[in-house]
Design a protein around this motif. Structure first.
Motif, PDB file in Angstrom:
ATOM      1  N   THR A 139      73.463  52.802  13.210  1.00 15.92           N
ATOM      2  CA  THR A 139      73.223  53.005  14.635  1.00 15.92           C
ATOM      3  C   THR A 139      71.956  53.816  14.872  1.00 15.92           C
ATOM      4  O   THR A 139      71.273  53.627  15.879  1.00 15.92           O
ATOM      5  N   LEU A 142      73.441  45.436  13.418  1.00 16.61           N
ATOM      6  CA  LEU A 142      73.691  46.824  13.780  1.00 16.61           C
ATOM      7  C   LEU A 142      74.446  47.475  12.622  1.00 16.61           C
ATOM      8  O   LEU A 142      75.647  47.707  12.683  1.00 16.61           O
ATOM      9  N   ASN A 146      68.907  51.437  14.723  1.00 16.26           N
ATOM     10  CA  ASN A 146      68.814  50.513  15.853  1.00 16.26           C
ATOM     11  C   ASN A 146      67.885  51.037  16.943  1.00 16.26           C
ATOM     12  O   ASN A 146      67.195  50.261  17.610  1.00 16.26           O
TER      13      ASN A 146
END
Length: 340
Positions: A141, A138, A144
């Motif tokens: 963000t 991660l 992701n």
């Protein structure tokens, strides 16, 4: 700041490159398997393993096919989570930043628009060909969101674990998240990151104000640390683990778990040392019942060929970032650990 091109919509990419209903069901089963280990309902050990960086699909898929065959033989004791790391942190912002930035590692050209498609394709193809669901870091963000429905595990790296945004997003993910100790090695920072990830949070995600539920399966990863002089130190030794166990237990966190990263500062970036470290961890588990329940598995950086190469050399299955343990040594090690 110069705006180059708008990235594809997450919903569009998911629709163009979807999981089948059968694969969705299989992923839920795999998530439960991992949760059972982290909660202590299963005595299996997690082996999170694969290349330092997933640089090219053909070699990564070749590696994962080998790993899938080995998983079938060792599945009564181990659960393999394939490392498919498509984003790589760089200390000074220079160098190869992973498939997300450079979908063709040999071209020298960065293209994030093509990269978000390439990273989803790579994860999806591993699922289609092996039935295994991968881990990624991660790091961004925003990135992701393009792959979160494909993953079985996420790691928050040593440079990101102190960042509030990463902690809050981790609290909203529906998959287990490993929080690495920071580069300083401070256990209190690491434990605070787990507290944050296990708590409900109000935050921002994909242009929305969102309320997270908290991630009960957020846990620790020990990867060693660097002192003020830049010298690398391990934190996987018996005394380190006893100290960390006592600190962790005082926090009264859910599903108390640690995974030991056999690479990075723990190995002082000597890839062959991963063999000795993994054996030491399993020996500790064999001798101390409390630590055996606490230590839920290990991480290993492994690829087809030993070592690393300069990007552009084009050696098949050899890392273009940190040096990795080659497949022959990896296979031998995993069989040896299985017999412990």
């Amino acid at each position: 700041m110069k705006y180059i091109k708008e990235l594809p919509k997450v919903e569009h990419i998911q629709k163009e490159l979807p999981l089948s209903k059968t694969q969705m069901s299989a992923r839920q089963e795999r998530l439960k398997d991992i949760e059972d280990i982290l909660s202590g309902r299963s005595a299996k050990k997690i082996i999170c393993i694969g290349p330092c960086s997933a640089d090219r699909e053909d070699a990564v898929l070749d590696y994962m096919l080998r790993l899938a065959k080995l998983q079938e033989k060792l599945e009564d004791r181990f659960l393999f989570i394939p490392r498919i790391y498509t984003s790589k942190p760089r200390t000074n912002g220079q160098g190869y930043k992973g498939l997300l930035h450079r979908p063709d590692a040999t071209s020298g050209e960065d293209d994030i628009f093509a990269g978000v498609i390439a990273m989803r394709k790579m994860h999806l193809h591993v699922i289609q060909e092996t039935g295994m669901f991968g881990a990624d870091e991660l790091l961004y963000t925003e990135a992701n969101a393009y792959i979160s429905d494909l993953l079985s595990y996420v790691a928050v790296g040593a440079r990101s674990v102190e960042n509030q945004g990463h902690r809050l997003i981790a609290s909203g993910l529906k998959i287990p998240v490993g929080m690495k100790n920071p580069t300083s090695g401070d256990f209190s920072i690491l434990l605070n990151s787990i507290i944050s990830a296990q708590s409900s949070q109000l935050t921002m995600y994909q242009n929305w104000e969102v309320q997270t539920e908290g991630n009960d399966y957020a846990h620790a990863i020990l990867r060693g640390y660097m002192d003020r002089q830049g010298i690398l130190h391990p934190n996987y030794h018996y005394e380190d683990l006893c100290d960390f166990y006592d600190l962790y237990r005082k926090q009264n966190l859910k599903n108390m778990s640690v995974i030991i990263d056999c690479s990075h500062a723990n190995s002082r970036k000597h890839y062959d040392e991963q063999i000795r470290i993994a054996r030491e961890i399993f020996d500790i588990c064999d001798k101390n019942r409390s630590l055996d329940r606490f230590i839920k598995g290990i991480m290993i950086e492994s690829y087809i060929e030993d070592g690393s190469q300069i990007i552009g050399q084009g050696i098949y299955g050899k890392s273009v970032t940190d040096a990795c343990l080659g497949w022959k040594k990896t296979e031998k090690l995993l069989y040896a650990l299985y017999e412990v």
